[in-house]
Design a protein around this motif. Structure first.
Motif, mmCIF file in Angstrom:
data_model
loop_
_atom_site.group_PDB
_atom_site.id
_atom_site.type_symbol
_atom_site.label_atom_id
_atom_site.label_comp_id
_atom_site.label_asym_id
_atom_site.label_seq_id
_atom_site.Cartn_x
_atom_site.Cartn_y
_atom_site.Cartn_z
ATOM 1 N N LYS A 199 9.664 -0.467 9.207
ATOM 2 C CA LYS A 199 10.585 -0.378 10.454
ATOM 3 C C LYS A 199 11.959 0.219 10.061
ATOM 4 C CE LYS A 199 13.771 -4.101 12.709
ATOM 5 N NZ LYS A 199 14.109 -5.507 12.600
ATOM 6 N N ASP A 202 11.944 3.898 11.823
ATOM 7 C CA ASP A 202 12.190 4.387 12.748
ATOM 8 C C ASP A 202 14.070 4.143 13.296
ATOM 9 O OD1 ASP A 202 9.471 3.819 14.280
ATOM 10 O OD2 ASP A 202 9.791 1.884 14.173
ATOM 11 N N ASP A 203 15.115 3.887 12.070
ATOM 12 C CA ASP A 203 15.924 4.472 12.106
ATOM 13 C C ASP A 203 16.571 6.023 11.948
ATOM 14 O OD1 ASP A 203 19.097 4.616 10.806
ATOM 15 O OD2 ASP A 203 19.127 2.314 11.877
ATOM 16 N N ASP A 204 17.433 5.913 13.139
ATOM 17 C CA ASP A 204 16.948 7.717 12.873
ATOM 18 C C ASP A 204 17.776 7.930 11.573
ATOM 19 O OD1 ASP A 204 16.895 7.882 15.862
ATOM 20 O OD2 ASP A 204 18.438 7.759 16.714
ATOM 21 N N ILE A 207 15.541 8.744 9.186
ATOM 22 C CA ILE A 207 14.655 9.373 9.630
ATOM 23 C C ILE A 207 16.018 11.056 8.989
ATOM 24 C CG2 ILE A 207 13.806 11.598 11.215
ATOM 25 C CD1 ILE A 207 13.458 8.419 12.641
ATOM 26 N N THR A 241 2.440 6.542 8.032
ATOM 27 C CA THR A 241 3.275 6.396 7.465
ATOM 28 C C THR A 241 3.248 7.956 6.190
ATOM 29 O OG1 THR A 241 3.807 4.010 7.537
ATOM 30 C CG2 THR A 241 5.000 5.190 6.296
ATOM 31 N N LYS A 244 4.089 11.055 8.374
ATOM 32 C CA LYS A 244 6.164 10.716 8.344
ATOM 33 C C LYS A 244 6.873 11.056 7.246
ATOM 34 C CE LYS A 244 9.552 8.195 11.486
ATOM 35 N NZ LYS A 244 8.930 7.024 11.920
#
Length: 454
Positions: A199, A202-204, A207, A241, A244
């Motif tokens: 989860k 997905d936080d900017d 990232i 994952t 990413k």
């Protein structure tokens, strides 16, 4: 209630801070987890106990961190006190008395609690083959901390009235949750932690952390610590994952490689901020991972050139590391290493790195430089210069990491097994020698602990 007598003094004073301890122990444990043949034997009291000495040394600091955890049966049980220091700044020079009546533990914080959750979980899996009982102790503390952070109201440190220590203020905590979830998931495999870390990805800010212009990580920005721990344990998560996280690391490393070509002194520098040398070193860790993954020699060359900068190829012709380089740092901002031996104060040992040039230099020795000197020259090798010449555990730990990495890559006689995709084809003896002597000095600095360090 608390037993926090162990651990390293943080910097030029005698304070101890859980949030700065967290990234410091992670860096050393990450060095070992990436390559378990690194720093297995060191001149420390525990050497010879069949545990790798780098883990022995980290254990000393981790015992302090666990000692700051609120025991069961008390309010905020499982939370962790943020810091421990005096109410006023101690004089300089100064030797701490063998007592604790003038040193205080400050209010627990969510950031400190999650730092313990992450670091203790990391230690649990690494030390388990050597000391199962201690591994269990660490894991219990880690899971208690995670539970407490989730169940108690968030407490974010800002400006704490009074002085005697730094605030270590932090108002964004998603990165601490992410890092803790990564370490706990790798260690336990529990779905709760996996769900949390996925989860967070997905936080900017999570990232963007690994390509932040001033570096991928520091004590208040720890998302990349999670990325790198997951990289070493990539098979534990799904392919998407893994890809990413890998792309985040490689894009950050590429940004820092390009910074080298944009800076006149061939170093990945964006701003000469407080602790600029550590910003460089943390970028080099990411570039080392990129070299391991790709074999692209440009990343390794970037490490070499940047170490040259730290050792003296810079605007000041100054090595920021004591004992190494033609013009090394001599007078760090430190209350004990002040080179007044008649008064009982020794010189700094070899292998200590200072913060380096600071474009916002603000102490009595350097403030005038802001209007007179180029930003790359705002530095003074002066004991008064806390804004450019202080030393800290979270700056020395990446120096250990990078020096050990260069020794591994360049030095065929290091006794360290090479890890990574492409070993170098031509050995650069000069670089190997530099890395080896720095590591020898660091053994006397970072791993210099005495039983009186309380």
């Amino acid at each position: 209630i608390l037993n926090a007598g162990k651990g390293w003094f943080d910097a030029g004073d005698y304070g101890k801070y859980v949030v700065n301890a967290g990234i410091s122990v992670w860096t050393l444990m990450n060095l070992y987890e990436r390559n378990p043949s690194q720093l297995r034997e060191l001149p420390i009291p525990e050497s010879g106990n069949n545990i790798p000495d780098i883990l022995n040394e980290v254990r000393w600091e981790l015992d302090f961190m666990m000692g700051m955890q609120v025991p069961e049966g008390h309010d905020q049980a499982g939370m962790v006190h943020h810091k421990l220091h005096e109410h006023t700044w101690s004089p300089l020079p100064y030797t701490p008395a063998e007592r604790v009546t003038d040193r205080f533990a400050y209010t627990p914080s969510t950031a400190a609690t999650l730092n313990l959750a992450a670091a203790a979980a990391q230690m649990s899996r690494l030390i388990a083959p050597f000391d199962a009982a201690y591994a269990e102790t660490c894991l219990i503390a880690a899971e208690r901390a995670w539970k407490a952070a989730k169940e108690n109201p968030e407490f974010k440190y800002g400006n704490i009235p009074g002085d005697g220590g730094g605030n270590y203020d932090d108002f964004y905590l998603e990165d601490e949750y992410y890092w803790a979830a990564c370490e706990l998931f790798v260690t336990t495999g529990k779905a709760e932690y996996e769900k949390s870390l996925i989860k967070s990805l997905d936080d900017d800010k999570i990232i963007g952390a690994s390509k932040a212009p001033n570096g991928p990580m520091y004590w208040g920005g720890v998302a990349t610590l999670g990325h790198l721990s997951m990289t070493l344990n990539a098979k534990k998560v799904d392919k998407a994952t893994r890809q990413k996280i890998s792309s985040l690391i490689l894009s950050g490393a590429e940004r820092y490689r390009k910074q080298i070509t944009d800076e006149g002194y061939l170093v990945p520098m964006f701003e000469y901020e407080w602790g600029s040398t550590s910003s460089v070193l943390n970028k080099l860790i990411l570039m080392a991972y990129a070299y391991d993954a790709t074999g692209n020699r440009a990343y390794l060359d970037g490490l070499t050139m940047s170490m040259d900068y730290l050792l003296g190829r810079n605007a000041l012709c100054k090595s920021f590391i004591t004992g190494y380089g033609e013009n090394p740092m001599f007078y760090p901002h430190h209350r004990y290493w002040v080179d007044e031996e008649d008064a009982g104060y020794p010189p700094p040992p070899p292998g200590v790195i200072s913060g380096g040039p600071n474009e916002g230099a603000s102490d009595e020795a350097t403030a005038f430089m802001v209007v007179k000197n180029a930003r790359s020259k705002r530095y003074a090798d002066d004991v008064r210069s806390y804004s450019t010449n202080e030393v800290t555990i979270n700056w020395n730990s990446p120096l250990v990491w990078v020096s050990a990495y260069l020794d591994e890559v360049y030095n065929p006689d290091s006794g360290v097994k090479r890890v990574g995709k492409s070993p170098v084809s031509a050995i650069r003896i000069a670089v190997a020698a530099i890395a080896l002597v720095i590591l020898s000095g660091l053994a006397a600095v970072f791993f210099r602990r005495k039983n009186k360090n309380k």
